[in-house]
Design a protein around this motif. Structure first.
Motif, PDB file in Angstrom:
ATOM      1  N   LYS A  55       0.626  -1.320   0.006  1.00 44.98           N
ATOM      2  CA  LYS A  55       0.023   0.086   0.080  1.00 44.98           C
ATOM      3  C   LYS A  55       0.697   1.259   0.019  1.00 44.98           C
ATOM      4  O   LYS A  55       0.385   2.313  -0.633  1.00 44.98           O
ATOM      5  CB  LYS A  55      -0.764  -0.125   1.157  1.00 44.98           C
ATOM      6  N   THR A  56       2.008   1.169   0.743  1.00 41.61           N
ATOM      7  CA  THR A  56       2.908   2.436   0.744  1.00 41.61           C
ATOM      8  C   THR A  56       4.149   2.203  -0.256  1.00 41.61           C
ATOM      9  O   THR A  56       5.011   2.904  -0.137  1.00 41.61           O
ATOM     10  CB  THR A  56       3.365   2.627   2.024  1.00 41.61           C
ATOM     11  N   ASP A  97       6.465   2.987  -2.828  1.00 43.27           N
ATOM     12  CA  ASP A  97       6.776   4.188  -3.767  1.00 43.27           C
ATOM     13  C   ASP A  97       7.159   3.401  -5.176  1.00 43.27           C
ATOM     14  O   ASP A  97       8.226   3.099  -5.402  1.00 43.27           O
ATOM     15  CB  ASP A  97       7.892   4.996  -2.941  1.00 43.27           C
TER      16      ASP A  97
END
Length: 329
Positions: free
Chosen positions: A93-94, A96
């Motif tokens: 989800k995070t 980059d």
């Protein structure tokens, strides 16, 4: 039967083709982004022709460095990231996306250090100075080429759909899609994958298998041409005068002695330097390029309808990729 496909789209490497033709054909790695320079120097002309972009069929192959090529790569990771979250890898989800741009996944612990024999040019070494320094070990690599990135075994399996003995085909209870999240992402961008093609004993799959097939056939045909064989004889005679006995440049660059270490030996450097010098002195690259280009033009003329349809599909896929990227912004 070997099967060749790709997790990252687009990609292509003539080096792998050159090393195994006419025995086999690889699929898709990275397209060289060498630029043409107008210069009358024979060495510059040879190096200009010794690139993927100098061939007619390259118009039907992907360019990973173009705006659209980069959009496809970004869109693929956007969709793969969503898929990985759906499979239960909440850490994605995070993720980059900038950290994975221009990379392709490899299983943790499988990366090897050191250089490899070969380069991305169609006809091998063409710069005596570089060859004298690097031999046949990656003397010229484009900085824009996709790079490998390691992932833990469970994440790698989910990303690629590639499994080793004992690996589960499920992730957190969810069935991993065919060819993993990366494969699912490509299908969403490009649509259903074309049927695999058997070329030279190798099962070639992927969205660019059609132009790759015609490239293989044109190359195989070109190598039978008397002009190609004459160029090889002249190159071989030049090498013999320098103390090296090889029938053609592929035989020299694929000498088993060069694969015994990560760094080039003095013998390899001297051989590669002589190889490059003889290519320039005999006009080898110009001669064989002319033969192969004619064969490719004939292939395009004969199969233009199919190739144009493939290119139209590519344009639709790239438009879809741009939309995915824009929506994510």
């Amino acid at each position: 039967m070997a099967s060749i496909t790709a997790h990252m789209i687009p990609a292509w490497s003539y080096d792998r083709v050159r090393k195994i033709l006419p025995l086999a054909l690889t699929g898709l790695l990275a397209v060289s982004a060498c630029q043409f320079a107008g210069d009358d120097d024979p060495g510059d002309e040879a190096r200009r022709l010794n690139t993927m972009k100098s061939f007619p069929l390259n118009a039907y192959m992907p360019d990973a460095t173009s705006r659209d090529g980069k959009a496809v790569g970004t869109a693929q990771w956007i969709l793969a990231k969503r898929c990985m979250v759906r499979l239960g890898f909440t850490g994605f989800k995070t993720l980059d996306l900038r950290t994975v741009e221009s990379t392709y996944p490899v299983r943790q612990g499988t990366l090897t250090s050191g250089s490899e024999v070969g380069d991305d040019s169609p006809y091998g070494v063409d710069d005596p100075g570089l060859a004298a320094e690097h031999g046949y070990h990656n003397a010229r690599r484009d900085e824009s080429d996709a790079q490998p990135m390691e992932w833990p075994a469970d994440q790698y399996a989910a990303l690629t759909g590639t499994f080793e003995s004992g690996d589960s085909h499920r992730a957190h209870g969810h069935l991993i899609p065919e060819k993993g999240c990366m494969g699912e992402a490509v299908r969403k961008i490009y649509g259903p994958e074309p049927k695999p093609t058997k070329i030279g004993g190798v099962r070639l799959s992927g969205y660019y298998s059609l132009p790759a097939q015609y490239w293989y056939q044109a190359h195989k045909q070109a190598r039978k041409d008397p002009a190609w064989k004459k160029a090889e004889r002249e190159w071989s005679d030049c090498m013999k005068d320098k103390g090296f006995r090889y029938s053609d440049p592929d035989q020299a660059s694929a000498d088993s002695d060069w694969f015994r270490g990560d760094e080039p030996t003095e013998k390899e450097k001297k051989t590669a330097a002589a190889d490059a010098r003889c290519k320039l002195d005999t006009g080898f690259i110009q001669a064989v390029h002319a033969v192969e280009s004619r064969a490719q033009k004939a292939a395009i003329s004969k199969n233009k309808k199919a190739l144009d349809a493939r290119r139209a599909d590519d344009q639709r896929a790239m438009a879809k990729a741009r939309t995915i990227v824009d929506d994510e912004s």
